[in-house]
Design an enzyme around this catalytic site. Structure first.
Site, short mmCIF file in Angstrom:
data_model
loop_
_atom_site.label_atom_id
_atom_site.label_comp_id
_atom_site.label_asym_id
_atom_site.label_seq_id
_atom_site.Cartn_x
_atom_site.Cartn_y
_atom_site.Cartn_z
CE LYS A 19 -5.10 -8.13 0.54
NZ LYS A 19 -4.43 -7.32 -0.04
CG ASP A 34 0.32 -10.94 -2.61
OD1 ASP A 34 0.94 -10.05 -2.59
OD2 ASP A 34 -0.61 -10.17 -3.68
CE LYS A 51 4.78 -7.26 -1.62
NZ LYS A 51 3.42 -7.09 -3.11
C1 S3P Z 1 -1.55 -5.79 -5.33
C2 S3P Z 1 -0.24 -5.45 -6.01
C3 S3P Z 1 1.00 -6.25 -5.25
C4 S3P Z 1 0.68 -7.70 -4.27
C5 S3P Z 1 -0.61 -7.00 -3.60
C6 S3P Z 1 -1.47 -5.92 -3.71
C7 S3P Z 1 -2.58 -5.11 -6.21
O1 S3P Z 1 1.50 -5.03 -4.75
O2 S3P Z 1 2.02 -7.79 -3.27
O3 S3P Z 1 -1.22 -7.55 -2.32
O4 S3P Z 1 -4.16 -4.87 -5.56
O5 S3P Z 1 -2.97 -4.44 -7.10
P1 S3P Z 1 2.56 -3.99 -5.43
O6 S3P Z 1 2.07 -3.54 -6.10
O7 S3P Z 1 3.34 -3.78 -4.51
O8 S3P Z 1 3.26 -5.66 -6.46
#
Ligand code: S3P
Length: 426
Positions: A19, A312, A339
């Site tokens: 993702k 995550d 989240k």
């Molecule tokens: C992500 C960073 C994380 C993660 C999210 C995806 C990313 O969030 O929890 O699912 O793709 O950079 P944060 O940047 O808020 O830590």
């Protein structure tokens, strides 16, 4: 969804594209020169939200006939088209935060919003630095919807107050469109897919310790790439395998980026046996085949930089914690409260409903080991990772577990339940 207990996990699987990487590739393909072709693009609704927003910004893209997961994007160059309506980011924090960096560099106004959960999520973390770069941003008290008046932004030197790869990536994207050299310092190393992807599209970046620098105005060129399998989706199957000493699981073409792979270290520390073969680097991302065998599950304390690196995967690690010998303690995880749901609360509520002893802390959870759980009626709290995590806990519970609102798994992994069914033995 009703999940019945299982007796083993066995088989081989290849996962839809990561993702985090899919979002970044789509956004960079949109502002690159020339076409890009992205294979194994994430099947999740979040990454479809990114594509929808890009279309509203005038970007032309198509799903390839016969393979829905191949996306062909016509790059627009660094300049996009003013949208005629607000962009719908759905449930996706990554979309709104990272795309804000690109919107800030465009000479027009972009409005962005999303669903109820997204409307509760904090955005001042991107509003503050983008505003100091010269964007004018209004929000609903620091939350979406956002209205970004962009254009003529200036580079900044910014010390991020929190560890967030979304914020870092947002600022790197804005830095690419700004005048001068942007420097971003993060308190801890977070996932580096933004940096890796920018380089794959031809940009130059410098890293020095926890600081990364990007010069504005660099042109990007389109790429042909196959997105590696999603490591955070793999976490559910790896934790399912961890529940059964005789399990055997192979995951092919899986993302192994060291800034994401702390999960594998923790699983080995807990007691899984993991070997990696066919390791290769594709567009700067490590990819490999993972072979996993179950064992005796010890316990773990997850804190500090481990927590940030595993953010995550904590829901599913917490969901299997009662089945470990010494339990799992999670600290320094305040971010989990903002989240898709308040994940500390969601995990504690569902574990308690299954009869587990669990202590909710302001910044984490204490979950003793050596417990047996019973099936229960659980909530997903409209949070994909909670729905999937508790379907894993349910595999070792006594009796059936019902997960309400389990369809939210489609946010990151629409085929999750059928993929899980194909691997469990009963
Ligand atoms: C992500 C960073 C994380 C993660 C999210 C995806 C990313 O969030 O929890 O699912 O793709 O950079 P944060 O940047 O808020 O830590």
């Amino acid at each position: 969804m009703i999940v019945r207990p299982a007796r083993n996990v066995r088989g081989s699987i290849s996962l839809p594209g990561d993702k985090s990487i899919s979002h970044r590739y789509a956004m960079l393909a949109a502002i690159a020169d020339g076409p890009s072709r992205l294979e194994n693009y994430s099947t999740g609704a979040d990454c479809a939200s990114t594509l929808g927003c890009l279309r509203s910004l005038g970007v032309k893209w198509d799903r390839k006939n016969g393979d829905e997961n191949v996306i062909e994007v016509q790059g627009s160059g660094l300049t996009l088209t003013a949208p005629s309506e607000p962009l719908d980011c759905g449930n996706s924090g990554s979309t709104i935060r990272m795309l804000s960096g690109i919107a800030a560099g465009q000479k027009f106004t972009t409005e962005m919003g999303g669903d109820e959960s997204l409307s509760r999520r904090p955005m001042e973390r991107i509003i503050t630095p983008l505003t100091s770069m010269g964007a004018r941003i209004t929000s609903h008290d620091g939350r979406p919807p956002l209205r970004i008046v962009g254009g003529n932004i200036e580079a900044i030197h910014y010390k991020m107050p929190m560890a967030s790869a979304q914020v870092k990536t947002c600022l790197l994207f804005a830095g690419l469109l700004a005048d001068g050299e942007t420097r971003i310092e993060e308190p801890l190393r977070t996932r580096d897919h933004g940096e890796v992807a920018l380089r794959a599209f031809g940009a130059q970046l410098e890293r020095n310790g926890n600081e990364v620098r990007i010069r504005g105005g660099q042109r990007l060129r389109g790429i042909e790439a196959r997105v590696p399998g999603d490591l955070s989706s793999a976490a559910f199957f790896l934790c399912a395998a961890a529940l059964f000493p005789n399990s055997q699981l192979t995951i092919t073409h899986l993302l192994m980026n060291p800034t994401r792979a702390r999960l594998l270290d923790i699983l080995v520390q807990i007691g899984l046996r993991i070997s990696v073969t066919q390791l290769e680097e594709i567009h700067g991302e490590l990819v490999g085949t993972l072979q996993v065998e179950g064992g005796q599950l010890k316990g773990a304390v997850i804190s500090g930089s481990d927590t940030a690196a595993l953010i995550d995967e904590i829901p599913v690690l917490a969901a299997i914690a009662p089945y470990t010998e010494q339990g799992i303690e999670v600290r320094d995880a305040k971010e989990l409260r903002v989240k898709e749901s308040d994940r500390i609360r969601s995990i504690a509520t569902n574990l308690a409903a299954m009869g587990a002893q669990v202590e909710e802390l302001a910044d984490g959870l204490k979950i003793p080991g050596g417990q047996s759980l019973h099936g229960a009626e659980l909530e997903s709290f409209d949070d994909h990772r909670i729905a999937m995590a508790f379907s894993i806990a349910a595999l070792r519970a006594q009796g059936e577990t019902l997960i309400r609102g389990s369809e939210c798994a489609a946010i990151s992994f629409p085929a999750f339940f059928s993929s899980l069914e194909a691997l469990v033995e009963r």
